[in-house]
Design a protein around this motif. Sequence first.
Motif, PDB file in Angstrom:
ATOM      1  N   GLU A  10    -104.488  45.601  50.062  1.00 51.14           N
ATOM      2  CA  GLU A  10    -105.326  46.243  49.052  1.00 51.14           C
ATOM      3  C   GLU A  10    -105.859  45.189  48.097  1.00 51.14           C
ATOM      4  O   GLU A  10    -105.522  44.002  48.198  1.00 51.14           O
ATOM      5  CB  GLU A  10    -104.506  47.305  48.303  1.00 51.14           C
ATOM      6  CG  GLU A  10    -104.049  48.441  49.225  1.00 51.14           C
ATOM      7  CD  GLU A  10    -103.135  49.445  48.557  1.00 51.14           C
ATOM      8  OE1 GLU A  10    -103.017  50.571  49.073  1.00 51.14           O
ATOM      9  OE2 GLU A  10    -102.534  49.100  47.512  1.00 51.14           O
ATOM     10  N   GLU A  39    -101.951  52.183  46.753  1.00 50.23           N
ATOM     11  CA  GLU A  39    -103.176  52.933  46.481  1.00 50.23           C
ATOM     12  C   GLU A  39    -103.581  53.758  47.702  1.00 50.23           C
ATOM     13  O   GLU A  39    -104.023  54.901  47.571  1.00 50.23           O
ATOM     14  CB  GLU A  39    -104.302  51.978  46.086  1.00 50.23           C
ATOM     15  CG  GLU A  39    -104.108  51.322  44.726  1.00 50.23           C
ATOM     16  CD  GLU A  39    -105.270  50.417  44.362  1.00 50.23           C
ATOM     17  OE1 GLU A  39    -106.280  50.417  45.101  1.00 50.23           O
ATOM     18  OE2 GLU A  39    -105.171  49.717  43.341  1.00 50.23           O
ATOM     19  N   THR A  40    -103.411  53.174  48.880  1.00 49.02           N
ATOM     20  CA  THR A  40    -103.770  53.874  50.115  1.00 49.02           C
ATOM     21  C   THR A  40    -102.909  55.114  50.311  1.00 49.02           C
ATOM     22  O   THR A  40    -103.408  56.197  50.620  1.00 49.02           O
ATOM     23  CB  THR A  40    -103.607  52.934  51.315  1.00 49.02           C
ATOM     24  OG1 THR A  40    -104.366  51.738  51.095  1.00 49.02           O
ATOM     25  CG2 THR A  40    -104.071  53.604  52.596  1.00 49.02           C
ATOM     26  N   ALA A  72    -101.095  56.749  48.023  1.00 48.39           N
ATOM     27  CA  ALA A  72    -101.296  57.712  46.943  1.00 48.39           C
ATOM     28  C   ALA A  72    -102.573  58.526  47.156  1.00 48.39           C
ATOM     29  O   ALA A  72    -102.612  59.728  46.865  1.00 48.39           O
ATOM     30  CB  ALA A  72    -101.352  56.983  45.602  1.00 48.39           C
ATOM     31  N   LYS A  73    -103.613  57.886  47.689  1.00 50.47           N
ATOM     32  CA  LYS A  73    -104.873  58.588  47.926  1.00 50.47           C
ATOM     33  C   LYS A  73    -104.772  59.520  49.124  1.00 50.47           C
ATOM     34  O   LYS A  73    -105.155  60.695  49.042  1.00 50.47           O
ATOM     35  CB  LYS A  73    -105.988  57.573  48.130  1.00 50.47           C
ATOM     36  CG  LYS A  73    -107.356  58.203  48.353  1.00 50.47           C
ATOM     37  CD  LYS A  73    -108.430  57.136  48.506  1.00 50.47           C
ATOM     38  CE  LYS A  73    -109.800  57.772  48.733  1.00 50.47           C
ATOM     39  NZ  LYS A  73    -110.860  56.732  48.875  1.00 50.47           N
ATOM     40  N   ARG A  74    -104.243  59.012  50.244  1.00 47.74           N
ATOM     41  CA  ARG A  74    -104.218  59.827  51.470  1.00 47.74           C
ATOM     42  C   ARG A  74    -103.203  60.952  51.378  1.00 47.74           C
ATOM     43  O   ARG A  74    -103.375  62.021  51.970  1.00 47.74           O
ATOM     44  CB  ARG A  74    -103.895  58.938  52.678  1.00 47.74           C
ATOM     45  CG  ARG A  74    -103.963  59.682  54.020  1.00 47.74           C
ATOM     46  CD  ARG A  74    -105.366  60.139  54.293  1.00 47.74           C
ATOM     47  NE  ARG A  74    -105.488  60.957  55.499  1.00 47.74           N
ATOM     48  CZ  ARG A  74    -105.395  62.272  55.525  1.00 47.74           C
ATOM     49  NH1 ARG A  74    -105.169  62.947  54.392  1.00 47.74           N
ATOM     50  NH2 ARG A  74    -105.524  62.945  56.650  1.00 47.74           N
ATOM     51  N   ALA A 121    -102.108  62.429  48.515  1.00 48.59           N
ATOM     52  CA  ALA A 121    -102.159  62.962  47.149  1.00 48.59           C
ATOM     53  C   ALA A 121    -101.538  64.344  47.077  1.00 48.59           C
ATOM     54  O   ALA A 121    -101.838  65.221  47.902  1.00 48.59           O
ATOM     55  CB  ALA A 121    -103.607  63.005  46.675  1.00 48.59           C
ATOM     56  N   TYR A 128     -93.337  53.326  44.744  1.00 54.01           N
ATOM     57  CA  TYR A 128     -94.183  54.436  44.310  1.00 54.01           C
ATOM     58  C   TYR A 128     -93.381  55.728  44.476  1.00 54.01           C
ATOM     59  O   TYR A 128     -92.711  55.924  45.480  1.00 54.01           O
ATOM     60  CB  TYR A 128     -95.450  54.500  45.163  1.00 54.01           C
ATOM     61  CG  TYR A 128     -96.309  55.726  44.938  1.00 54.01           C
ATOM     62  CD1 TYR A 128     -97.084  55.867  43.791  1.00 54.01           C
ATOM     63  CD2 TYR A 128     -96.362  56.746  45.889  1.00 54.01           C
ATOM     64  CE1 TYR A 128     -97.867  56.996  43.596  1.00 54.01           C
ATOM     65  CE2 TYR A 128     -97.144  57.876  45.707  1.00 54.01           C
ATOM     66  CZ  TYR A 128     -97.903  57.993  44.551  1.00 54.01           C
ATOM     67  OH  TYR A 128     -98.676  59.097  44.349  1.00 54.01           O
ATOM     68  N   ALA A 153     -94.244  59.761  44.000  1.00 49.55           N
ATOM     69  CA  ALA A 153     -95.279  60.739  43.676  1.00 49.55           C
ATOM     70  C   ALA A 153     -94.789  61.718  42.621  1.00 49.55           C
ATOM     71  O   ALA A 153     -93.591  62.032  42.546  1.00 49.55           O
ATOM     72  CB  ALA A 153     -95.697  61.478  44.945  1.00 49.55           C
TER      73      ALA A 153
END
Length: 292
Positions: A117, A125-126, A128-130, A132, A289, A291
């Motif tokens: 990233e 980031e990948t 967390a986005k995919r 979510a 991370y 969530a």
Amino acid sequence: MSEFLTTRELAALLRVKERKVYDLAAEGALPVRRVTGKLLFPRAEIEEWLTAGASGRMARAEAATRPLVVAGGHDPLLEWALRESRCGVAALLDGALDGLERAAAGGCIAAGLHIPEDEGGWNIETAAKRLAGEPVVVIEWAKRRRGLMYRKGLPRRIAELADARDLSFQSRQPEAGSELILSVLLERAGMKREHLRLVPAVERSETDLASAIAAGRADIGLGLEASARQFGLEFAPQIVERFDLVVWRKAYFDPPWQTLMRFCASEAFSERATQLGGYDVSQFGSVRYNAD
């Protein structure tokens, strides 16, 4: 407004696929009526269900239906640990992007990622986005040295990608994290894929990549130091990557995963990482991370 929701309407409300609604209904996790072969969901009871904490029940139901499989990027140490720990979790390691999609679709309890990233980051980031809104945690598995592995006897020393221009280059499948890393390294070198003489076939694991080069089917490829050592290949390090595991929180606390975690805290695990080479497991298990 109708007193009942259709499967499609409820799926849109819950932001899940219709297949998930059918699964939850079959498990008795949802208030439902069956009318002439169709599923109808009483709106008032669904609203009460949501108010009473449906998200938690959905997470438990989804974790219970997920197969005991780790998907994602291939890692020789992870593959070994899953077998040696006898935790009962299977491996389906067919690329980091493949694992991420399987995780999003409910096809595994964990996925191994090594996705580069911006600003030197990895995976977060990948994921967390995919994923979510999903109840996941990302933990570090290991840092790994990745570089150019090549067969002995080449006419010159290999130090960087520019040295591979006229050599047959073995690639991986597009879903592999190593292909994303190759793109980053090519950009840094001011090169494009067209500058590499790619062989037509792809290899789908780190081990298969090294095996292909050792067998003479290619001259060079971008792989792990551990795999280069295993097959007696030369190795020119290019990058240290972080390989993380994104794990469903419910599955994390279940006996199979905890069996794996206990094994990975053992001396045998550390010794194996040292023997393979190219690994740093000093931060194994660190939460990268969590969530909301």
